[in-house]
Design a protein around this motif. Structure first.
Motif, short mmCIF file in Angstrom:
data_model
loop_
_atom_site.label_atom_id
_atom_site.label_comp_id
_atom_site.label_asym_id
_atom_site.label_seq_id
_atom_site.Cartn_x
_atom_site.Cartn_y
_atom_site.Cartn_z
N SER A 80 10.56 5.19 7.65
CA SER A 80 10.10 4.15 8.57
C SER A 80 8.90 4.62 9.37
CB SER A 80 11.24 3.79 9.52
OG SER A 80 10.76 2.97 10.54
N SER A 81 8.13 3.66 9.84
CA SER A 81 7.03 4.00 10.75
C SER A 81 7.54 4.16 12.16
CB SER A 81 5.99 2.87 10.78
OG SER A 81 5.53 2.61 9.49
N SER A 82 8.78 3.77 12.36
CA SER A 82 9.30 3.72 13.73
C SER A 82 9.52 5.11 14.31
CB SER A 82 10.63 2.96 13.74
OG SER A 82 11.20 3.07 15.01
N ILE A 112 9.91 9.80 9.06
CA ILE A 112 8.90 8.95 9.69
C ILE A 112 7.63 9.00 8.85
CG2 ILE A 112 7.44 8.70 11.72
CD1 ILE A 112 9.81 9.77 13.36
N LYS A 113 7.12 7.82 8.55
CA LYS A 113 5.89 7.71 7.77
C LYS A 113 4.72 8.28 8.59
CE LYS A 113 7.27 3.43 5.43
NZ LYS A 113 6.94 2.01 5.30
N PRO A 114 3.66 8.85 8.05
CA PRO A 114 3.46 9.00 6.61
C PRO A 114 4.36 10.07 6.01
CG PRO A 114 1.69 10.07 7.84
CD PRO A 114 2.56 9.39 8.84
N ILE A 115 4.69 9.87 4.72
CA ILE A 115 5.54 10.80 4.00
C ILE A 115 4.64 11.83 3.30
CG2 ILE A 115 7.26 10.99 2.15
CD1 ILE A 115 8.24 9.42 4.59
N SER A 124 5.28 0.62 17.85
CA SER A 124 5.91 1.70 17.09
C SER A 124 5.92 1.39 15.59
CB SER A 124 7.34 1.90 17.61
OG SER A 124 8.07 2.70 16.73
N ILE A 143 0.84 -1.19 0.00
CA ILE A 143 0.00 0.00 0.00
C ILE A 143 0.88 1.25 0.00
CG2 ILE A 143 -1.66 1.35 1.34
CD1 ILE A 143 -2.98 -1.23 2.14
N PHE A 144 1.92 1.20 0.83
CA PHE A 144 2.80 2.35 0.93
C PHE A 144 3.52 2.60 -0.41
CE2 PHE A 144 6.86 4.43 1.83
CZ PHE A 144 6.42 5.57 2.48
N PHE A 202 2.55 1.83 -3.33
CA PHE A 202 1.56 2.37 -4.27
C PHE A 202 1.37 3.86 -4.03
CE2 PHE A 202 -2.82 3.75 -4.86
CZ PHE A 202 -3.01 3.50 -6.21
N LEU A 203 1.22 4.22 -2.73
CA LEU A 203 0.95 5.62 -2.40
C LEU A 203 2.13 6.52 -2.76
CD1 LEU A 203 -0.83 5.13 1.04
CD2 LEU A 203 -1.87 5.70 -1.15
N ILE A 204 3.34 6.03 -2.52
CA ILE A 204 4.52 6.84 -2.85
C ILE A 204 4.61 7.06 -4.36
CG2 ILE A 204 7.03 6.64 -3.06
CD1 ILE A 204 6.56 7.83 -0.48
N LYS A 224 2.22 7.18 -6.41
CA LYS A 224 1.18 8.17 -6.76
C LYS A 224 1.64 9.57 -6.35
CE LYS A 224 -3.77 8.88 -5.94
NZ LYS A 224 -4.25 9.09 -7.32
N GLN A 225 2.24 9.64 -5.16
CA GLN A 225 2.72 10.95 -4.67
C GLN A 225 3.80 11.52 -5.58
OE1 GLN A 225 3.97 10.35 -0.65
NE2 GLN A 225 2.67 11.99 0.12
N ASN A 275 -0.29 4.81 6.70
CA ASN A 275 -0.94 4.56 5.42
C ASN A 275 -2.35 5.18 5.38
OD1 ASN A 275 1.15 3.21 4.29
ND2 ASN A 275 0.32 1.16 4.64
N LEU A 311 2.32 13.20 -8.29
CA LEU A 311 1.71 14.45 -7.85
C LEU A 311 2.75 15.57 -7.72
CD1 LEU A 311 -0.78 13.16 -5.11
CD2 LEU A 311 -1.35 14.06 -7.38
#
Lengths: 135, 469
Positions: free
Chosen positions: A93-95, A115-118, B254, A15-16, A18-20, A22-23, B263, A26
């Motif tokens: 990272s999500s961390s 850190i995600k979200p980007i 985390s 999913i991530f 895909f979103l990147i 698309k971004q 997401n 953009l």
């Protein structure tokens, strides 16, 4: 952003990725984006590209948490490469764990930690810094 | 007061002689003149003086004794009396001898004896293990607590040295300290070390050692105090393990919860900006998918918390062979589908103390993994064996499957959401839960593996003796 021909995204989260992608459209990043879902696949690609003299990506966006070979293990292999030109690496990272940030900082090859979200702005910044590194 | 008292009694001449020292010892006036019977009454136990005199008369040799006297001024004293008799025609004609005041010496000896008794009592009844150890490590004297702690009787100790009881890795440090003690570089030392109990299990102890020297300073023997800290050590280990789990948990929150929420945030902002209805629909579908996986992650976390909460009450005694049989039944369809051969080598009657649901989960996960990660080029072969290893049940599940590169992935093997194969069903939950379940039940799990050869999992269960308590 013309100088960047190829960007590389290494992340197992579909999913991530895909979103990147698309971004990137953009923010008008129109060049090539290579997506790998695991660190070892990206390593294999880079290894053969170095050998054949193929054009290398100028920026790599690297996730930490991945199956099989994680982001750290990717970096440990990557730093052994003899690169013809610099590749800018950003960790994405999500961390929010400070330990991960510190560990990332211990790699000279890592430019930044996002850190995600980007956000769109983050993305532009990442691509611009890659361009600055190349000058 | 020191000095030798001299006395004489001549029965032929009827004379009586005491020198000055005796007058002083008996605290009588200079003109004192008593019959032998009067004099005998100075003694607390006159019978003893009479016996001493009789002995001297019979033997004809000098005799001596230590006796208690009560002087004319009622002072209590201890004296050493020497007596010799002179005989003529079988009759005693003369008695003579000496008298020494030994009160000081007697008091000192009594103080020493009392001190010795007090030490002995403190030693024997000390709640911690105590021992006198020779310079070469032989047990000289051990107390009851130490016998109980080590599971040996006192005679069993005496033929052995402390080295025989010491866990090999801890011996060198102990010997180094002893050398420093003998050299006089340190006055005493305290260290944590491990010993073997008579039945083979390991005891963690806090050892304090000092050295007793002779008056001239030469080393005589060591005094060791040995306190059992096994429970403390185990508690520390449990706390440290819980700490690791907590960190792991925080890590999962985390990484994994945040990746879903990240997401979701990206999706919602894109949905808000999207103008193309078809594209918007795609994004909404993805949002829905993300919500589902977020719930799944939460369910996983809940399962982890459930394992941590489980207490000892959920443990029962289970027959291991029976449980393996049950697990194989549950997996029978997959075993048949993959044409796997199962080899069982379980010793009879091995029981483990475990939560039944956890044991089922452990067996199904490990045997299931062996089936899941089978080598594509050969028939899966899974060997399940169990034996009693030093009073501790050990279960081994070995396969000839894909194997895992442990030098590369060993540190992540039991981590949550860590996967090592690109298998569609690899979720990174199984081994994480198995480890948590095994450790919650007081056991240990580890693996040996070689890529392309196979993997063996070892489960060491909590020792059964805990059940007796």
């Amino acid at each position: 952003m013309k100088k960047i021909d190829i960007a590389c995204l290494i992340d197992d989260d579909e999913i991530f990725t895909f979103l990147i992608s698309k971004q990137m459209r953009l923010v008008n990043f129109r060049e090539h984006l290579l997506v790998f879902n695991a660190g070892d696949q990206a390593l294999d690609y880079l290894k053969s590209a170095i050998k054949t003299g193929e054009k290398l990506p100028s920026v790599i966006l690297l996730d930490i948490n991945m199956p099989v070979l994680d982001g750290w293990q990717f970096l440990d292999e990557f730093i052994k490469f003899d690169l013809p030109e610099k590749i800018t690496i950003h960790i994405i990272s999500s961390s929010i764990d400070q330990a991960d940030r510190l560990k990332a900082a211990s790699y000279q090859e890592v430019s930044n930690f996002y850190i995600k979200p980007i956000t769109n702005d983050n993305l532009v910044e990442m691509l611009n810094s890659a361009e600055r590194d190349r000058l | 007061m020191a000095g030798l008292g001299i006395w004489e009694r001549n029965f032929l001449e009827g004379t009586f002689y005491w020198n000055k020292i005796i007058f002083q010892i008996m605290e009588v006036d200079d003109d004192y003149k008593g019959s032998i019977e009067d004099v005998i009454l100075f003694y607390r136990e006159p019978a003893k003086v009479r016996a001493l005199i009789d002995k001297a008369i019979v033997s004809g040799l000098p005799e001596k004794g230590e006796l208690e006297v009560l002087t004319a001024r009622k002072t209590q004293k201890w004296v050493e009396v020497r007596v010799q008799a002179e005989l003529a025609d079988g009759l005693c004609t003369r008695l003579y001898g000496t008298l020494t005041d030994i009160t000081d010496r007697r008091l000192q000896a009594m103080v020493l004896e009392e001190r010795e008794q007090r030490f002995s009592k403190a030693f024997d009844h000390a709640p911690i293990g105590m021992a006198l150890v020779s310079l070469t490590g032989g047990w000289i004297k051990v107390n009851t607590s130490l016998c109980q702690l080590f599971g040996y009787t006192e005679p069993e100790f005496l033929g052995r040295t402390f080295q025989d009881f010491t866990y090999p890795a801890d011996l060198e440090s102990d010997l180094e300290h002893l050398n420093l003690l003998v050299a006089g570089d340190i006055g005493s030392y305290t260290m944590e070390k491990r010993y073997y109990h008579a039945d083979g299990h390991i005891i963690w102890a806090l050892l304090s050692v000092s050295l007793v020297r002779s008056e001239t300073g030469s080393p005589l023997y060591f005094v060791s105090q040995i306190k059992d800290v096994t429970d403390q050590k185990n508690s520390m280990e449990i706390i440290s393990r819980q700490n690791d789990r907590l960190l792991n948990f925080a890590h999962i929150v985390s990484h994994n919860l945040r990746s879903h929420s990240g997401n979701i945030r990206m999706l919602t902002s894109m949905i808000l900006e999207e103008t193309d209805p078809a594209e918007k629909e795609t994004l909404v579908q993805m949002l829905d998918g993300n919500a589902v996986s977020l719930l799944e992650t939460l369910a996983h976390l809940n399962e982890v918390v459930k394992v941590q909460e489980s207490s000892a009450d959920t443990r029962v005694r289970i027959d291991l062979a029976n449980e393996v049989e049950r697990g194989l039944n549950i997996l029978s369809a997959s075993i048949r589908a993959s044409n796997a051969s199962i080899v069982k080598d379980l010793d009879d009657g091995i029981a483990v103390v475990f939560n039944p649901a956890y044991l089922e989960s452990v067996l199904i996960n490990l045997i299931g993994n062996s089936l899941k990660y089978q080598h594509p080029e050969r028939r899966p072969e899974i060997t399940i064996s169990a034996n009693m290893n030093g009073g501790v049940p050990l279960l081994i599940i070995a396969d000839n499957g894909l194997g895992i590169d442990l030098t590369l992935h060993g540190h992540k093997l039991f981590g949550m959401y860590k996967t090592f194969h690109r298998h569609p069903d690899a979720r990174g939950m199984g081994l994480f839960l198995v480890k948590n379940q095994v450790e919650a039940m007081g056991g240990r799990i580890w693996a040996e593996s070689q890529p392309g050869v196979g993997t063996s999992f070892f489960i060491q269960f909590a020792p059964l003796m805990h059940e007796k308590n």
